[in-house]
Design a protein around this motif. Structure first.
Motif, PDB file in Angstrom:
ATOM      1  N   ALA A  10     -48.100 -12.991  17.820  1.00 35.14           N
ATOM      2  CA  ALA A  10     -48.426 -11.586  17.429  1.00 35.14           C
ATOM      3  C   ALA A  10     -47.957 -10.592  18.421  1.00 35.14           C
ATOM      4  CB  ALA A  10     -49.804 -11.443  16.998  1.00 35.14           C
ATOM      5  N   PHE A  11     -48.313 -10.898  19.700  1.00 31.08           N
ATOM      6  CA  PHE A  11     -47.853 -10.151  20.762  1.00 31.08           C
ATOM      7  C   PHE A  11     -46.462 -10.134  21.003  1.00 31.08           C
ATOM      8  CE2 PHE A  11     -51.689  -9.760  23.854  1.00 31.08           C
ATOM      9  CZ  PHE A  11     -52.441  -9.237  23.208  1.00 31.08           C
ATOM     10  N   LYS A  12     -45.759 -11.221  20.807  1.00 27.97           N
ATOM     11  CA  LYS A  12     -44.403 -11.200  20.952  1.00 27.97           C
ATOM     12  C   LYS A  12     -43.503 -10.291  19.967  1.00 27.97           C
ATOM     13  CE  LYS A  12     -41.166 -15.184  20.485  1.00 27.97           C
ATOM     14  NZ  LYS A  12     -41.290 -16.627  20.276  1.00 27.97           N
ATOM     15  N   LEU A  13     -44.233 -10.758  18.737  1.00 25.54           N
ATOM     16  CA  LEU A  13     -43.616  -9.712  17.432  1.00 25.54           C
ATOM     17  C   LEU A  13     -43.862  -8.393  17.924  1.00 25.54           C
ATOM     18  CD1 LEU A  13     -44.308 -12.252  14.530  1.00 25.54           C
ATOM     19  CD2 LEU A  13     -42.094 -11.608  15.678  1.00 25.54           C
ATOM     20  N   PHE A  14     -45.053  -7.785  18.058  1.00 31.00           N
ATOM     21  CA  PHE A  14     -45.533  -6.557  18.495  1.00 31.00           C
ATOM     22  C   PHE A  14     -44.368  -5.875  19.421  1.00 31.00           C
ATOM     23  CE2 PHE A  14     -50.156  -7.184  17.386  1.00 31.00           C
ATOM     24  CZ  PHE A  14     -49.977  -6.877  16.152  1.00 31.00           C
ATOM     25  N   ASP A  15     -44.195  -6.751  20.719  1.00 30.19           N
ATOM     26  CA  ASP A  15     -43.145  -6.470  21.938  1.00 30.19           C
ATOM     27  C   ASP A  15     -41.962  -6.418  21.240  1.00 30.19           C
ATOM     28  OD1 ASP A  15     -45.538  -6.393  23.286  1.00 30.19           O
ATOM     29  OD2 ASP A  15     -45.161  -8.086  24.494  1.00 30.19           O
ATOM     30  N   ALA A  16     -41.667  -7.186  20.515  1.00 32.29           N
ATOM     31  CA  ALA A  16     -39.988  -7.041  20.157  1.00 32.29           C
ATOM     32  C   ALA A  16     -39.761  -5.925  19.112  1.00 32.29           C
ATOM     33  CB  ALA A  16     -39.494  -8.610  19.021  1.00 32.29           C
ATOM     34  N   ALA A  17     -40.685  -5.607  18.276  1.00 31.93           N
ATOM     35  CA  ALA A  17     -40.700  -4.188  17.561  1.00 31.93           C
ATOM     36  C   ALA A  17     -40.853  -2.937  18.522  1.00 31.93           C
ATOM     37  CB  ALA A  17     -41.885  -4.075  16.558  1.00 31.93           C
ATOM     38  N   ASN A  18     -41.510  -3.056  19.486  1.00 30.25           N
ATOM     39  CA  ASN A  18     -41.730  -1.844  20.322  1.00 30.25           C
ATOM     40  C   ASN A  18     -40.518  -1.687  21.272  1.00 30.25           C
ATOM     41  OD1 ASN A  18     -43.909  -0.331  19.355  1.00 30.25           O
ATOM     42  ND2 ASN A  18     -45.313  -1.915  20.540  1.00 30.25           N
ATOM     43  N   GLU A  89     -51.177  10.299   9.680  1.00 26.05           N
ATOM     44  CA  GLU A  89     -49.947   9.409   9.171  1.00 26.05           C
ATOM     45  C   GLU A  89     -49.592   8.231  10.033  1.00 26.05           C
ATOM     46  OE1 GLU A  89     -48.859   9.421   5.885  1.00 26.05           O
ATOM     47  OE2 GLU A  89     -50.210  11.164   5.663  1.00 26.05           O
ATOM     48  N   LEU A  90     -49.713   8.602  11.230  1.00 22.24           N
ATOM     49  CA  LEU A  90     -49.245   7.652  12.313  1.00 22.24           C
ATOM     50  C   LEU A  90     -50.174   6.524  12.069  1.00 22.24           C
ATOM     51  CD1 LEU A  90     -48.275   9.428  15.592  1.00 22.24           C
ATOM     52  CD2 LEU A  90     -46.629   7.959  14.202  1.00 22.24           C
ATOM     53  N   LYS A  91     -51.532   6.727  12.092  1.00 19.25           N
ATOM     54  CA  LYS A  91     -52.466   5.582  12.032  1.00 19.25           C
ATOM     55  C   LYS A  91     -52.191   4.736  10.790  1.00 19.25           C
ATOM     56  CE  LYS A  91     -56.353   8.656  13.947  1.00 19.25           C
ATOM     57  NZ  LYS A  91     -57.619   9.189  13.525  1.00 19.25           N
ATOM     58  N   LYS A  92     -51.982   5.333   9.656  1.00 21.36           N
ATOM     59  CA  LYS A  92     -51.844   4.400   8.568  1.00 21.36           C
ATOM     60  C   LYS A  92     -50.540   3.605   8.806  1.00 21.36           C
ATOM     61  CE  LYS A  92     -53.427   8.030   5.630  1.00 21.36           C
ATOM     62  NZ  LYS A  92     -53.034   9.096   4.498  1.00 21.36           N
ATOM     63  N   PHE A  93     -49.524   4.230   9.440  1.00 23.22           N
ATOM     64  CA  PHE A  93     -48.483   3.900   9.796  1.00 23.22           C
ATOM     65  C   PHE A  93     -48.173   2.616  10.362  1.00 23.22           C
ATOM     66  CE2 PHE A  93     -44.591   3.535  12.434  1.00 23.22           C
ATOM     67  CZ  PHE A  93     -43.603   3.143  11.497  1.00 23.22           C
ATOM     68  N   HIS A  94     -49.174   2.609  11.517  1.00 23.27           N
ATOM     69  CA  HIS A  94     -49.414   1.638  12.638  1.00 23.27           C
ATOM     70  C   HIS A  94     -50.274   0.689  11.816  1.00 23.27           C
ATOM     71  CE1 HIS A  94     -47.724   4.205  15.569  1.00 23.27           C
ATOM     72  NE2 HIS A  94     -48.740   4.732  15.792  1.00 23.27           N
ATOM     73  N   ALA A  95     -51.059   0.907  11.060  1.00 23.14           N
ATOM     74  CA  ALA A  95     -51.896  -0.233  10.523  1.00 23.14           C
ATOM     75  C   ALA A  95     -50.835  -1.051   9.406  1.00 23.14           C
ATOM     76  CB  ALA A  95     -53.155   0.375   9.658  1.00 23.14           C
ATOM     77  N   GLU A  96     -50.121  -0.356   8.617  1.00 19.57           N
ATOM     78  CA  GLU A  96     -49.331  -1.317   7.567  1.00 19.57           C
ATOM     79  C   GLU A  96     -48.121  -2.068   8.632  1.00 19.57           C
ATOM     80  OE1 GLU A  96     -47.230   1.617   5.526  1.00 19.57           O
ATOM     81  OE2 GLU A  96     -49.140   2.434   4.461  1.00 19.57           O
ATOM     82  N   LYS A  97     -47.531  -1.508   9.720  1.00 23.31           N
ATOM     83  CA  LYS A  97     -46.693  -2.410  10.706  1.00 23.31           C
ATOM     84  C   LYS A  97     -47.278  -3.401  11.091  1.00 23.31           C
ATOM     85  CE  LYS A  97     -42.640  -0.184  11.053  1.00 23.31           C
ATOM     86  NZ  LYS A  97     -41.461  -0.772  10.788  1.00 23.31           N
ATOM     87  N   ALA A  98     -48.665  -3.265  11.707  1.00 16.34           N
ATOM     88  CA  ALA A  98     -49.315  -4.532  12.129  1.00 16.34           C
ATOM     89  C   ALA A  98     -49.833  -5.365  11.494  1.00 16.34           C
ATOM     90  CB  ALA A  98     -50.566  -3.778  13.075  1.00 16.34           C
ATOM     91  N   SER A  99     -50.261  -4.917  10.235  1.00 17.71           N
ATOM     92  CA  SER A  99     -50.676  -5.924   9.205  1.00 17.71           C
ATOM     93  C   SER A  99     -49.492  -6.728   8.754  1.00 17.71           C
ATOM     94  CB  SER A  99     -50.963  -5.087   7.869  1.00 17.71           C
ATOM     95  OG  SER A  99     -52.254  -4.121   8.275  1.00 17.71           O
ATOM     96  N   GLU A 110     -59.841 -11.179   7.042  1.00 18.65           N
ATOM     97  CA  GLU A 110     -60.755 -10.572   7.664  1.00 18.65           C
ATOM     98  C   GLU A 110     -60.302  -9.838   9.255  1.00 18.65           C
ATOM     99  OE1 GLU A 110     -65.071 -11.789   9.624  1.00 18.65           O
ATOM    100  OE2 GLU A 110     -64.114 -13.247   8.551  1.00 18.65           O
ATOM    101  N   THR A 111     -59.361 -10.783   9.793  1.00 16.30           N
ATOM    102  CA  THR A 111     -58.890 -10.279  11.092  1.00 16.30           C
ATOM    103  C   THR A 111     -57.999  -8.999  10.877  1.00 16.30           C
ATOM    104  OG1 THR A 111     -59.012 -12.575  11.861  1.00 16.30           O
ATOM    105  CG2 THR A 111     -57.684 -10.990  13.259  1.00 16.30           C
ATOM    106  N   ILE A 112     -57.391  -9.132   9.796  1.00 18.86           N
ATOM    107  CA  ILE A 112     -56.271  -8.048   9.599  1.00 18.86           C
ATOM    108  C   ILE A 112     -57.121  -6.637   9.189  1.00 18.86           C
ATOM    109  CG2 ILE A 112     -54.525  -7.157   7.995  1.00 18.86           C
ATOM    110  CD1 ILE A 112     -53.327 -10.197   7.786  1.00 18.86           C
ATOM    111  N   GLU A 113     -58.163  -6.895   8.450  1.00 23.28           N
ATOM    112  CA  GLU A 113     -58.862  -5.759   8.050  1.00 23.28           C
ATOM    113  C   GLU A 113     -59.543  -5.344   9.140  1.00 23.28           C
ATOM    114  OE1 GLU A 113     -61.561  -6.725   4.910  1.00 23.28           O
ATOM    115  OE2 GLU A 113     -59.929  -7.161   3.525  1.00 23.28           O
ATOM    116  N   ARG A 114     -59.940  -6.040  10.108  1.00 21.09           N
ATOM    117  CA  ARG A 114     -60.713  -5.473  11.338  1.00 21.09           C
ATOM    118  C   ARG A 114     -59.739  -4.666  12.323  1.00 21.09           C
ATOM    119  NH1 ARG A 114     -65.146  -3.453  13.122  1.00 21.09           N
ATOM    120  NH2 ARG A 114     -65.548  -3.574  15.441  1.00 21.09           N
ATOM    121  N   VAL A 115     -58.517  -5.337  12.409  1.00 24.80           N
ATOM    122  CA  VAL A 115     -57.212  -4.607  13.255  1.00 24.80           C
ATOM    123  C   VAL A 115     -57.216  -3.228  12.478  1.00 24.80           C
ATOM    124  CG1 VAL A 115     -55.049  -4.753  13.964  1.00 24.80           C
ATOM    125  CG2 VAL A 115     -56.316  -6.552  14.164  1.00 24.80           C
TER     126      VAL A 115
END
Length: 197
Positions: A10-18, A89-99, A110-115
């Motif tokens: 997940a870190f690898k994919l987050f970092d690639a996106a960022n 709007e950013l919070k929702k956007f980040h949640a969608e991208k991360a999910s 459960e983990t996705i909902e917690r994030v």
């Protein structure tokens, strides 16, 4: 801090996106994508501040600003109302991208909902992990972004921002913040902000 295979993926994919962020920041002569660098700093500060953070909290810290540049601040009215709308709007956007990334990696619902819960900053001051995330965000700001910020704004605005930042933090967060090293001017404004509260 234990790192599972899924977490590292997940870190690898987050970092690639960022790493796609067109905005850059130079640190010690090396250029980084701005949000990629921010995400690394979030993880570093979380590891120092809460070495036993849960996997959900580690994930949230790493994707807290994921692809933020895709919704620029100036796409909303440049006033308080516009700013608050942009933040929501950013919070929702980040949640969608991360999910989407977490589903791809194979995390359970459960983990996705917690994030998502943490990214949406739910129950600040009541939920320990939401509070820890907020403390880490504030510490990252104070350590890496506060001093450059000083040159761009007048003292009154800086003091107001510091007071708002302080209010969001826990006593543990305050303790860590006071251990940071500031310039003479930076420290003077922190002292003034805290004495004027």
């Amino acid at each position: 801090m234990g790192e599972s295979k899924k977490l590292l993926e997940a870190f690898k994919l987050f970092d690639a996106a960022n790493a796609q962020d067109p905005n850059t920041e130079v640190v010690e002569g090396k250029e980084y994508a701005k949000e990629f660098l921010y995400a690394q700093r979030m993880t570093d500060i979380l590891n120092q501040f809460e070495p036993n953070a849960s996997e959900a909290l580690q994930l949230t810290a790493r994707c807290q600003h994921i692809c933020r540049w895709e919704i620029p601040r100036d796409s909303y009215e440049m006033n308080r109302v516009g700013y608050l709308k942009w933040r929501q709007e950013l919070k929702k956007f980040h949640a969608e991208k991360a999910s989407a990334i977490l589903q791809k990696v194979g995390y359970d619902e459960e983990t996705i909902e917690r994030v998502n819960f943490l990214l949406l900053k739910k129950q600040l001051k009541k939920d320990d992990e939401t509070q820890t995330l907020e403390d880490v965000i504030c510490l990252v700001f104070l350590r890496y972004y506060y001093e450059p910020f000083l040159t761009k704004h007048d003292d009154d605005k800086i003091i107001s921002i510091l007071q708002k930042t302080w209010k969001k933090m826990s006593p543990k967060g305050h303790e860590s913040a006071l251990k940071l090293s500031f310039s003479k001017q930076g420290l003077a404004l922190v002292s003034k902000a805290l004495s004027d509260k």
